[in-house]
Scaffold this motif. Structure first.
Motif, PDB file in Angstrom:
ATOM      1  N   PRO A  33       0.882  -1.142  -0.035  1.00 37.13           N
ATOM      2  CA  PRO A  33       0.056   0.064   0.148  1.00 37.13           C
ATOM      3  C   PRO A  33       0.947   1.310  -0.090  1.00 37.13           C
ATOM      4  CG  PRO A  33      -0.034  -1.022   2.167  1.00 37.13           C
ATOM      5  CD  PRO A  33       0.673  -1.970   1.239  1.00 37.13           C
ATOM      6  N   PRO A  34       0.297   2.327  -0.599  1.00 39.69           N
ATOM      7  CA  PRO A  34       0.868   3.529  -0.771  1.00 39.69           C
ATOM      8  C   PRO A  34       1.351   3.998   0.962  1.00 39.69           C
ATOM      9  CG  PRO A  34      -0.913   3.732  -2.189  1.00 39.69           C
ATOM     10  CD  PRO A  34      -0.990   2.246  -1.262  1.00 39.69           C
ATOM     11  N   TYR A  35       2.546   4.904   1.008  1.00 39.47           N
ATOM     12  CA  TYR A  35       2.873   5.522   2.303  1.00 39.47           C
ATOM     13  C   TYR A  35       1.205   6.183   2.908  1.00 39.47           C
ATOM     14  CZ  TYR A  35       5.088   7.965   6.127  1.00 39.47           C
ATOM     15  OH  TYR A  35       5.192   8.335   7.230  1.00 39.47           O
ATOM     16  N   GLY A  36       1.089   6.065   4.138  1.00 36.01           N
ATOM     17  CA  GLY A  36      -0.140   6.654   4.796  1.00 36.01           C
ATOM     18  C   GLY A  36      -1.402   5.883   4.429  1.00 36.01           C
ATOM     19  N   ALA A  37      -1.608   4.888   3.488  1.00 38.74           N
ATOM     20  CA  ALA A  37      -2.677   4.237   3.172  1.00 38.74           C
ATOM     21  C   ALA A  37      -3.351   3.304   4.374  1.00 38.74           C
ATOM     22  CB  ALA A  37      -2.734   3.698   1.752  1.00 38.74           C
ATOM     23  N   LYS A  38      -4.355   3.191   4.327  1.00 36.92           N
ATOM     24  CA  LYS A  38      -4.911   2.297   5.563  1.00 36.92           C
ATOM     25  C   LYS A  38      -5.135   0.667   5.049  1.00 36.92           C
ATOM     26  CE  LYS A  38      -7.107   5.818   8.313  1.00 36.92           C
ATOM     27  NZ  LYS A  38      -8.153   6.659   8.454  1.00 36.92           N
ATOM     28  N   ALA A  39      -5.192   0.514   4.042  1.00 36.34           N
ATOM     29  CA  ALA A  39      -5.439  -0.601   3.103  1.00 36.34           C
ATOM     30  C   ALA A  39      -4.913  -0.773   1.850  1.00 36.34           C
ATOM     31  CB  ALA A  39      -6.871  -0.885   2.981  1.00 36.34           C
ATOM     32  N   THR A  40      -4.437  -1.904   1.488  1.00 31.88           N
ATOM     33  CA  THR A  40      -4.054  -2.199   0.229  1.00 31.88           C
ATOM     34  C   THR A  40      -4.883  -1.982  -0.794  1.00 31.88           C
ATOM     35  OG1 THR A  40      -2.321  -3.723   0.951  1.00 31.88           O
ATOM     36  CG2 THR A  40      -2.472  -3.839  -1.175  1.00 31.88           C
ATOM     37  N   PRO A  41      -4.777  -1.046  -1.697  1.00 29.78           N
ATOM     38  CA  PRO A  41      -5.528  -0.843  -2.984  1.00 29.78           C
ATOM     39  C   PRO A  41      -5.895  -2.235  -3.822  1.00 29.78           C
ATOM     40  CG  PRO A  41      -3.893   0.561  -3.130  1.00 29.78           C
ATOM     41  CD  PRO A  41      -3.573  -0.018  -2.091  1.00 29.78           C
ATOM     42  N   ALA A  44      -8.775  -3.085  -9.350  1.00 28.39           N
ATOM     43  CA  ALA A  44      -9.532  -2.357  -9.943  1.00 28.39           C
ATOM     44  C   ALA A  44      -9.323  -0.636  -9.580  1.00 28.39           C
ATOM     45  CB  ALA A  44     -11.139  -2.401  -9.705  1.00 28.39           C
ATOM     46  N   GLU A  45      -8.790  -0.356  -8.022  1.00 29.22           N
ATOM     47  CA  GLU A  45      -8.623   0.778  -7.772  1.00 29.22           C
ATOM     48  C   GLU A  45      -7.049   1.226  -8.385  1.00 29.22           C
ATOM     49  OE1 GLU A  45     -10.757   0.710  -3.270  1.00 29.22           O
ATOM     50  OE2 GLU A  45      -8.810  -0.078  -3.639  1.00 29.22           O
ATOM     51  N   LEU A  46      -6.413   0.303  -8.425  1.00 29.63           N
ATOM     52  CA  LEU A  46      -4.756   0.638  -9.214  1.00 29.63           C
ATOM     53  C   LEU A  46      -5.196   1.179 -10.463  1.00 29.63           C
ATOM     54  CD1 LEU A  46      -2.766  -1.818  -7.340  1.00 29.63           C
ATOM     55  CD2 LEU A  46      -2.833   0.496  -6.880  1.00 29.63           C
ATOM     56  N   LEU A  47      -6.272   0.463 -11.243  1.00 35.24           N
ATOM     57  CA  LEU A  47      -6.492   0.769 -12.657  1.00 35.24           C
ATOM     58  C   LEU A  47      -7.258   2.070 -12.828  1.00 35.24           C
ATOM     59  CD1 LEU A  47      -6.817  -2.862 -13.992  1.00 35.24           C
ATOM     60  CD2 LEU A  47      -4.939  -1.318 -14.416  1.00 35.24           C
ATOM     61  N   THR A  48      -7.882   2.399 -11.840  1.00 35.80           N
ATOM     62  CA  THR A  48      -8.824   3.697 -12.285  1.00 35.80           C
ATOM     63  C   THR A  48      -7.818   5.069 -11.870  1.00 35.80           C
ATOM     64  OG1 THR A  48     -10.524   2.563 -10.955  1.00 35.80           O
ATOM     65  CG2 THR A  48     -10.893   4.959 -11.062  1.00 35.80           C
ATOM     66  N   PRO A  49      -7.779   5.861 -13.072  1.00 36.68           N
ATOM     67  CA  PRO A  49      -6.862   7.051 -13.186  1.00 36.68           C
ATOM     68  C   PRO A  49      -7.580   8.212 -11.966  1.00 36.68           C
ATOM     69  CG  PRO A  49      -8.424   6.897 -15.050  1.00 36.68           C
ATOM     70  CD  PRO A  49      -8.767   5.622 -14.389  1.00 36.68           C
ATOM     71  N   THR A  50      -6.435   8.611 -11.114  1.00 36.55           N
ATOM     72  CA  THR A  50      -6.980   9.758 -10.528  1.00 36.55           C
ATOM     73  C   THR A  50      -7.188  11.093 -11.244  1.00 36.55           C
ATOM     74  OG1 THR A  50      -4.774  10.386 -10.007  1.00 36.55           O
ATOM     75  CG2 THR A  50      -5.581   8.500  -8.699  1.00 36.55           C
ATOM     76  N   THR A  51      -7.659  12.205 -10.383  1.00 36.87           N
ATOM     77  CA  THR A  51      -7.656  13.546 -11.145  1.00 36.87           C
ATOM     78  C   THR A  51      -6.516  14.062 -11.355  1.00 36.87           C
ATOM     79  OG1 THR A  51      -7.539  14.320  -8.700  1.00 36.87           O
ATOM     80  CG2 THR A  51      -9.908  14.034  -9.819  1.00 36.87           C
ATOM     81  N   GLN A  52      -5.302  13.723 -10.913  1.00 33.97           N
ATOM     82  CA  GLN A  52      -3.781  14.091 -11.234  1.00 33.97           C
ATOM     83  C   GLN A  52      -3.614  13.370 -12.792  1.00 33.97           C
ATOM     84  OE1 GLN A  52      -1.189  13.377  -8.152  1.00 33.97           O
ATOM     85  NE2 GLN A  52      -1.277  15.782  -7.488  1.00 33.97           N
TER      86      GLN A  52
END
Length: 78
Positions: A33-41, A44-52
């Motif tokens: 999981p990314p630093y500071g994340a509470k759970a491993t994505p 599907a969450e890893l493949l969804t693009p973010t607003t950045q």
């Protein structure tokens, strides 16, 4: 004769895409999981693009005939 063969190959290649959800390979796991994340994505969450990665348009189009305000920084070159 070459064209029908090439066309048939293109059809076969087009139909070989994955039709099920992506899963990690056997014996492998998802990245940590990314630093500071509470759970491993999930995958599907890893493949969804973010607003950045895929930003929305931020400029408002001119919808009616409006006078533009003067630009005090539009100076002639020296």
């Amino acid at each position: 004769m070459k064209r029908p063969i090439a066309f048939g190959l293109m059809l076969m290649l087009g139909g070989c895409g994955a039709a099920k959800e992506l899963q990690p390979a056997e014996g492998a796991s998802l990245p940590p999981p990314p630093y500071g994340a509470k759970a491993t994505p999930t995958a599907a969450e890893l493949l969804t693009p973010t607003t950045q990665q895929r930003p929305q348009r931020s400029d408002e189009l001119l919808r009616s005939s409006e006078q533009r305000r003067s630009d005090e920084f539009d100076l002639p070159p020296n």
